[in-house]
Scaffold this active site. Structure first.
Site, short mmCIF file in Angstrom:
data_model
loop_
_atom_site.label_atom_id
_atom_site.label_comp_id
_atom_site.label_asym_id
_atom_site.label_seq_id
_atom_site.Cartn_x
_atom_site.Cartn_y
_atom_site.Cartn_z
N LYS A 75 -4.80 -0.95 0.61
CA LYS A 75 -4.53 -1.98 -0.41
C LYS A 75 -3.82 -3.16 0.25
O LYS A 75 -2.79 -3.01 0.91
CB LYS A 75 -3.66 -1.38 -1.50
CG LYS A 75 -4.28 -1.46 -2.88
CD LYS A 75 -3.44 -0.70 -3.88
CE LYS A 75 -3.73 -1.19 -5.28
NZ LYS A 75 -2.86 -0.50 -6.26
O1 G3P Z 1 -3.12 -0.71 -10.33
C1 G3P Z 1 -2.12 -1.64 -10.43
C2 G3P Z 1 -1.20 -1.21 -11.48
O2 G3P Z 1 -0.45 -0.13 -11.02
C3 G3P Z 1 -0.27 -2.23 -12.00
O3 G3P Z 1 0.00 -1.84 -13.29
O4 G3P Z 1 1.25 -1.69 -15.37
O5 G3P Z 1 2.44 -2.23 -13.22
O6 G3P Z 1 0.96 -3.91 -14.30
P1 G3P Z 1 1.23 -2.45 -14.08
#
Ligand code: G3P
Length: 215
Positions: free
Chosen positions: A84
């Site tokens: 990533k």
């Molecule tokens: O895959 C990316 C994800 O983990 C981000 O999610 O909820 O932290 O915006 P969030």
């Protein structure tokens, strides 16, 4: 559309894998840090033992050389590890160099379709638009998925997969699939919510009650 789990929690991965729906797992530094005391390499190796599909492991360097070095190191941990890399100019350099080493990348923190186009041109295996965080900013996140899918479909040279990330609720899963995303990476609780419906519960209760009251 494939379903990935967005977590570094081994219990969640084990349970979701038992449902037979998992095609991969994504992690990020926040998710790894949440598993207090867990060693990064060991965690990724254990995830790879539980799920036979791409496992995203994120670099921490800000410069391309550092990302490349981390990417080469992580990719050696398991053949299913995907690196990533953030959607930055340094990230593009790292993605193209890692592609030359046949190392697959997931370009993350994507917030506009131009980033997605350039990431694909650099040779990204996956692009990760963060739809929930776009929604949080007051703009419709799903529009970003639609734009990227449309741009990629018009270019026969692009094989980069569109992965809906930052999923917050079951509607995000449904709309990502309708928009043509290749993958949705979902938090464990969102997957559980997706399978819950009061009419399903009521239907089961009714069937059981009718069955038990038969003559
Ligand atoms: O895959 C990316 C994800 O983990 C981000 O999610 O909820 O932290 O915006 P969030």
């Amino acid at each position: 559309m494939q379903i990935y789990l967005d977590t570094a929690n081994l219990d969640e991965i084990r349970e979701a894998a038992s449902w037979g729906i998992l095609s991969g797992v994504t992690t990020n530094p926040t998710l790894i840090a949440r598993e207090k005391g867990a060693d990064f390499k060991t965690t990724i190796a254990e995830i790879a033992n539980l799920v036979d599909g791409p496992i995203s492991a994120e670099t921490l360097s800000l410069d391309a050389d550092g990302m490349i070095q981390e990417g080469i190191e992580y990719a050696a941990w398991h053949p299913n590890v995907i690196i990533k890399i953030p959607s930055t100019l340094e990230g593009l350099r790292a993605v193209s160099e890692l592609a030359r080493h046949n190392i697959r990348t997931n370009v993350t923190l994507c917030f506009n379709a131009a980033q997605a186009l350039l990431a694909a041109r650099a040779g990204a295996f996956i692009i990760s638009p963060f739809i929930g965080r776009v929604d949080d900013s007051g703009v419709e996140g799903m529009q970003l998925i639609r734009e990227i899918v449309s741009i990629y479909r018009q270019d026969s040279e692009i094989s980069t997969k569109v992965l809906s990330a930052s999923i917050r609720h079951p509607r995000h899963i449904i709309d990502s699939a309708i928009a043509g995303a290749d993958i949705a990476t979902c938090p464990f609780n969102v997957l559980k919510l997706a399978m819950r419906h009061p009419l399903t519960d009521r239907g089961i209760e009714q069937f059981l009650a009718d069955w038990n009251s038969r003559n």
